[in-house]
Write a protein that holds these residues in place. Structure first.
Motif, PDB file in Angstrom:
ATOM      1  N   THR A  19      -9.744   5.269  -3.996  1.00  0.00           N
ATOM      2  CA  THR A  19      -8.841   4.414  -3.228  1.00  0.00           C
ATOM      3  C   THR A  19      -7.430   4.953  -3.330  1.00  0.00           C
ATOM      4  N   ASP A  20      -6.889   5.431  -2.203  1.00  0.00           N
ATOM      5  CA  ASP A  20      -5.528   5.980  -2.176  1.00  0.00           C
ATOM      6  C   ASP A  20      -5.314   6.989  -3.296  1.00  0.00           C
ATOM      7  N   GLN A  21      -6.249   7.947  -3.395  1.00  0.00           N
ATOM      8  CA  GLN A  21      -6.194   9.039  -4.373  1.00  0.00           C
ATOM      9  C   GLN A  21      -6.318   8.580  -5.827  1.00  0.00           C
ATOM     10  N   SER A 199     -11.218  12.535   1.436  1.00  0.00           N
ATOM     11  CA  SER A 199     -10.109  11.735   1.960  1.00  0.00           C
ATOM     12  C   SER A 199      -9.085  12.618   2.667  1.00  0.00           C
TER      13      SER A 199
END
Length: 239
Positions: A19-21, A199
């Motif tokens: 999640t978001d890196q 991602s």
């Protein structure tokens, strides 16, 4: 951004959510069990432990190959099933790319090697020092040719992957440039690396639909290759 990563290209079975890196969860097993027995129960456990809602994922990143034909098919089928059920896009992440991404920031050239048998390896050559870049894309090649190519590059190399224990002696005897072997925690495939690199590819728009996704085997199955060899021998004898 929520990315689900699935890795099943080798003995390793791994699922992860990034999640978001940030790695929210990762479940990895490197043991002799069929991936069809492990992947979905592992994902179910991750969801239970985190309370994560799979409806919120943005994409499903799958280690797309090369690797074990059976393992890749199982990972692909798992990802496609989830993608169709959740109506989510998929990101096909080359297995060797994801392995090299384990060593992001490494000053040496990164060279993953997966044992493809008969002195062959699945491999690629990567540079991670100033960002992730590919010098040689995923391919199947003779380990001796790979060592020669790396020696000619004249730079320090770090090896990782299940090909290391198989070809370690050859590497130690033939390498003329500085080299090393990755430590245990980054030496094999990881679902988190598939999700993290996935991602980036997702942001670049490198996505496919679940229906479009397919593994990239790089070469024909062993049974098919052996059949062709036998047919070729028969043709020679009959000529």
């Amino acid at each position: 951004m929520n990315i689900l990563g699935i890795e099943s290209s080798s003995l390793v079975a791994s699922v992860a959510i990034v999640t978001d890196q940030v790695v929210t969860a990762e479940y990895t097993v490197n043991f002799k069990k069929t991936h069809s027995q492990t992947l979905l129960p592992m994902l179910d456990e991750v969801v239970k432990m985190t309370g994560f809602d799979l409806e919120t994922i943005d994409a499903i990143a799958v280690s797309a190959g090369p690797g074990s034909f059976t393992g890749l098919r199982i990972g692909s089928a798992t990802g496609k099933g989830l993608g169709l059920a959740l109506d989510k896009p998929m990101v096909s992440v080359p297995t060797i790319d994801a392995m090299a991404y384990n060593l992001y920031g490494c000053a040496s050239i990164v060279c993953p090697i997966m044992d493809a048998r008969r002195d062959q390896v699945y491999t690629g050559i990567y540079e991670n020092k100033d960002g992730f870049s590919i010098r040689k894309e995923s391919c199947a090649m003779d380990i001796r040719d790979l060592i020669q190519e790396l020696n000619e590059m004249g730079e320090a190399v770090i090896f990782l992957g299940d090909g290391v224990p198989v070809y370690k002696k050859q590497i130690e005897e033939a390498m003329t440039v500085p080299f090393s072997f990755a430590p245990a925690h980054v030496s094999r495939q990881r679902g988190a690396s598939v999700a993290a690199l996935g991602s980036l590819y997702f942001e670049e728009g490198n996505i496919v639909t679940a229906a479009e996704h397919a593994p990239d085997y790089l070469r024909k199955p062993q049974a098919e290759r052996e059949r062709e060899e036998q047919e070729a021998k028969g043709n020679v004898l009959n000529s």
